[in-house]
Write an enzyme that holds these catalytic residues in place. Structure first.
Site, PDB file in Angstrom:
ATOM      1  N   ASN A 208     -17.089  -4.898  10.197  1.00 54.25           N
ATOM      2  CA  ASN A 208     -17.224  -4.314  11.530  1.00 54.25           C
ATOM      3  C   ASN A 208     -18.333  -3.268  11.496  1.00 54.25           C
ATOM      4  O   ASN A 208     -18.995  -3.074  10.479  1.00 54.25           O
ATOM      5  CB  ASN A 208     -15.900  -3.716  12.005  1.00 54.25           C
ATOM      6  CG  ASN A 208     -15.327  -2.717  11.012  1.00 54.25           C
ATOM      7  OD1 ASN A 208     -15.944  -1.696  10.721  1.00 54.25           O
ATOM      8  ND2 ASN A 208     -14.152  -3.028  10.467  1.00 54.25           N
ATOM      9  N   ASP A 277      -8.802  -6.568  10.258  1.00 53.88           N
ATOM     10  CA  ASP A 277      -7.446  -7.069  10.481  1.00 53.88           C
ATOM     11  C   ASP A 277      -7.200  -8.403   9.775  1.00 53.88           C
ATOM     12  O   ASP A 277      -6.062  -8.712   9.412  1.00 53.88           O
ATOM     13  CB  ASP A 277      -7.194  -7.248  11.982  1.00 53.88           C
ATOM     14  CG  ASP A 277      -7.157  -5.915  12.717  1.00 53.88           C
ATOM     15  OD1 ASP A 277      -6.646  -4.940  12.130  1.00 53.88           O
ATOM     16  OD2 ASP A 277      -7.651  -5.846  13.851  1.00 53.88           O
ATOM     17  N   LYS A 287     -22.118 -20.695  -1.785  1.00 52.78           N
ATOM     18  CA  LYS A 287     -22.476 -20.582  -0.373  1.00 52.78           C
ATOM     19  C   LYS A 287     -22.017 -21.812   0.387  1.00 52.78           C
ATOM     20  O   LYS A 287     -22.320 -22.944   0.014  1.00 52.78           O
ATOM     21  CB  LYS A 287     -23.991 -20.399  -0.244  1.00 52.78           C
ATOM     22  CG  LYS A 287     -24.470 -20.304   1.205  1.00 52.78           C
ATOM     23  CD  LYS A 287     -25.979 -20.171   1.258  1.00 52.78           C
ATOM     24  CE  LYS A 287     -26.467 -20.185   2.699  1.00 52.78           C
ATOM     25  NZ  LYS A 287     -27.945 -20.090   2.763  1.00 52.78           N
ATOM     26  N   PRO A 307      -3.237  -6.685   4.859  1.00 52.27           N
ATOM     27  CA  PRO A 307      -2.125  -5.726   4.863  1.00 52.27           C
ATOM     28  C   PRO A 307      -2.416  -4.575   5.812  1.00 52.27           C
ATOM     29  O   PRO A 307      -3.563  -4.190   6.025  1.00 52.27           O
ATOM     30  CB  PRO A 307      -2.068  -5.249   3.405  1.00 52.27           C
ATOM     31  CG  PRO A 307      -3.432  -5.518   2.853  1.00 52.27           C
ATOM     32  CD  PRO A 307      -3.905  -6.763   3.540  1.00 52.27           C
ATOM     33  N   ILE A 309      -2.420  -0.963   6.236  1.00 47.82           N
ATOM     34  CA  ILE A 309      -2.376   0.218   5.369  1.00 47.82           C
ATOM     35  C   ILE A 309      -1.636   1.366   6.033  1.00 47.82           C
ATOM     36  O   ILE A 309      -0.793   2.029   5.419  1.00 47.82           O
ATOM     37  CB  ILE A 309      -3.811   0.635   4.974  1.00 47.82           C
ATOM     38  CG1 ILE A 309      -4.468  -0.479   4.150  1.00 47.82           C
ATOM     39  CG2 ILE A 309      -3.791   1.948   4.180  1.00 47.82           C
ATOM     40  CD1 ILE A 309      -5.927  -0.232   3.841  1.00 47.82           C
ATOM     41  N   LEU A 310      -1.929   1.611   7.309  1.00 45.15           N
ATOM     42  CA  LEU A 310      -1.285   2.726   8.013  1.00 45.15           C
ATOM     43  C   LEU A 310       0.228   2.521   8.089  1.00 45.15           C
ATOM     44  O   LEU A 310       1.005   3.440   7.808  1.00 45.15           O
ATOM     45  CB  LEU A 310      -1.876   2.873   9.415  1.00 45.15           C
ATOM     46  CG  LEU A 310      -1.258   3.957  10.298  1.00 45.15           C
ATOM     47  CD1 LEU A 310      -1.372   5.330   9.658  1.00 45.15           C
ATOM     48  CD2 LEU A 310      -1.912   3.952  11.683  1.00 45.15           C
ATOM     49  N   PHE A 326      -5.814   6.106  13.299  1.00 43.49           N
ATOM     50  CA  PHE A 326      -6.816   5.981  14.361  1.00 43.49           C
ATOM     51  C   PHE A 326      -6.572   4.674  15.119  1.00 43.49           C
ATOM     52  O   PHE A 326      -6.145   3.678  14.527  1.00 43.49           O
ATOM     53  CB  PHE A 326      -8.227   5.974  13.772  1.00 43.49           C
ATOM     54  CG  PHE A 326      -8.789   7.339  13.524  1.00 43.49           C
ATOM     55  CD1 PHE A 326      -9.896   7.795  14.228  1.00 43.49           C
ATOM     56  CD2 PHE A 326      -8.210   8.183  12.598  1.00 43.49           C
ATOM     57  CE1 PHE A 326     -10.414   9.063  14.008  1.00 43.49           C
ATOM     58  CE2 PHE A 326      -8.711   9.448  12.354  1.00 43.49           C
ATOM     59  CZ  PHE A 326      -9.825   9.885  13.069  1.00 43.49           C
ATOM     60  N   LYS A 340       1.037   2.286  18.864  1.00 41.39           N
ATOM     61  CA  LYS A 340       0.706   2.371  17.444  1.00 41.39           C
ATOM     62  C   LYS A 340       1.415   3.544  16.786  1.00 41.39           C
ATOM     63  O   LYS A 340       1.850   3.466  15.629  1.00 41.39           O
ATOM     64  CB  LYS A 340      -0.809   2.496  17.275  1.00 41.39           C
ATOM     65  CG  LYS A 340      -1.327   2.209  15.878  1.00 41.39           C
ATOM     66  CD  LYS A 340      -2.850   2.088  15.877  1.00 41.39           C
ATOM     67  CE  LYS A 340      -3.352   1.609  14.532  1.00 41.39           C
ATOM     68  NZ  LYS A 340      -4.833   1.434  14.519  1.00 41.39           N
ATOM     69  N   LYS A 344       3.710   2.295  13.656  1.00 38.27           N
ATOM     70  CA  LYS A 344       3.181   2.630  12.323  1.00 38.27           C
ATOM     71  C   LYS A 344       3.899   3.822  11.688  1.00 38.27           C
ATOM     72  O   LYS A 344       3.549   4.238  10.583  1.00 38.27           O
ATOM     73  CB  LYS A 344       1.682   2.950  12.400  1.00 38.27           C
ATOM     74  CG  LYS A 344       0.846   1.951  13.177  1.00 38.27           C
ATOM     75  CD  LYS A 344       0.844   0.574  12.563  1.00 38.27           C
ATOM     76  CE  LYS A 344      -0.111  -0.335  13.360  1.00 38.27           C
ATOM     77  NZ  LYS A 344      -0.097  -1.727  12.872  1.00 38.27           N
TER      78      LYS A 344
END
Length: 397
Positions: A208, A277, A287, A307, A309-310, A326, A340, A344
């Site tokens: 990202n 995600d 390749k 996974p 993480i938060l 975040f 969230k 979480k």
């Protein structure tokens, strides 16, 4: 008595530097003045000599009795304040250029350095100027935000030098913080930053636009408060915050493993990284080619969830341990952020809108701090200031 070395550079705001001298003297500081040659075109060195009761130096090679003034002054003061700091001086400081008395003293100075930039609004808002100011902050130089208002050229906007009394207030606050114990001394802070990269094949990956600037600003803010910081960082192009333990990782699974190792000893966990995600279910060793007859190519790559993480850390937190996440959203940021917060098991969510030039890769951000007790909307601000606002909120929690 504390000694403040005042560096004056050549902009129209140089006339305010005389008032800065008086404001600092009224608060009990011994003020010595150093000027660039251009500053002397706006205000006479004699003015500063009369006010400070010390010779105002302008030329490194014209200092009778002091053959190395950039060393003696830079190592003999308690604070080096550059006000006004023009765009040119800020740029030279960021690049490490030392071609006159003032910039040579910056490099030789062993005391804290503080700058108050002052320039035209368009010069101040240019990306290169903001990048230079961000560089100074990363190196531990305090930057006093420019004031906004009418300018000498007739333009309106940020770039004005703050009023002398306001600058003197900042100097007072600096010495008060220096004398007091740092508020986060003894605390351990674990921060994730940057993107994760998930390999598709030998040459491609999914990721990202995260630059890591927010996480690194948080690390620097926590360090400045005396915390012991572990920074788990995805691939970024940022210098490591001085004093932090940096753990470089690439994938989400790498980041999770690093967090699991450090989490139990942390007092605060801040998950600011933009974790991918999804990841490819399998990583091709060579390749992948475009799909051809009898073969599956990139269009057939299958993804699986990474996974969380938060959520993993949130379910593991012990009483008294703070977990902050975040939420980068493109719409309905408060609704998704509050969802969230609950799912979480976090103590706070920093929600912000991303896309269309917002959030990722920028030097500023606009955020909503969401806790069980309510939401606090913050205006658009530099990520360095946002980092302090987030830590202030954590202190309240």
């Amino acid at each position: 008595m504390k000694t403040v070395l005042l560096g004056v550079s050549g902009g129209i705001a140089a006339y305010k530097a005389a008032e800065i001298v008086r404001a600092l003297q009224k608060r009990g500081y011994d003020v010595r003045v150093m000027m660039t040659a251009n500053a002397a075109q706006f205000v006479s060195p004699l003015t500063f000599a009369a006010l400070s009761h010390h010779e105002a130096l302008t030329d490194e090679f014209d200092c009778p009795g002091n053959p190395i003034p950039h060393i003696t002054l830079g190592q003999g003061c308690d604070l080096f304040l550059i006000a006004p700091a023009t765009a040119n001086v800020v740029a030279k400081m960021a690049a490490g250029i030392a071609d006159d008395l003032l910039t040579s003293t910056v490099l030789a100075c062993t005391a804290p350095v503080m700058v108050a930039p002052a320039m035209n609004v368009h010069m101040y808002e240019k990306t290169v100027t903001q990048d230079n100011l961000a560089t100074l902050r990363r190196r531990g130089i305090a930057v006093i935000d420019a004031a906004s208002g009418y300018q000498a050229c007739g333009d309106l906007g940020p770039g004005r030098l703050p009023e002398p009394e306001q600058i003197a207030d900042v100097v007072d606050e600096h010495f008060q913080r220096e004398a007091a114990p740092l508020p986060w001394t003894g605390r351990k802070v674990l921060i994730t930053a940057g993107p994760t990269v998930e390999p598709i094949d030998a040459v491609r990956f999914v990721s990202n636009y995260s630059s890591g600037k927010m996480g690194y600003a948080l690390a620097e803010a926590a360090l400045s408060r005396g915390a012991e910081v572990t920074l788990v960082s995805g691939p970024v192009s940022l210098p490591a915050p001085m004093g932090a333990t940096v753990v470089p990782v690439k994938t989400a699974r790498d980041m999770l493993a690093a967090c699991e190792e450090a989490f139990d000893s942390a007092d605060v966990f801040i998950a600011s990284a933009a974790v991918a995600d999804f990841r490819p279910a399998e990583t091709a060793k060579e390749k992948l080619k475009k799909g051809t007859e009898g073969q599956e190519g990139l269009e057939h790559v299958r993804f699986v969830e990474n996974p969380d993480i938060l959520a993993t850390m949130g379910t593991r937190k012990r009483p008294g341990q703070i977990v902050v996440g975040f939420a980068a959203e493109t719409s309905d940021i408060e609704r998704y952020g509050r969802q969230k917060l609950a799912s979480k098991h976090a103590d706070m969510i920093v929600a912000n809108q991303v896309g269309e030039g917002k959030g990722f890769g920028t030097d500023d951000n606009q955020a909503l701090l969401i806790t069980e007790s309510g939401s606090e909307a913050l205006p658009l601000m530099a990520k360095t200031r946002l980092a302090d606002a987030i830590l202030d909120k954590i202190e309240q929690i």
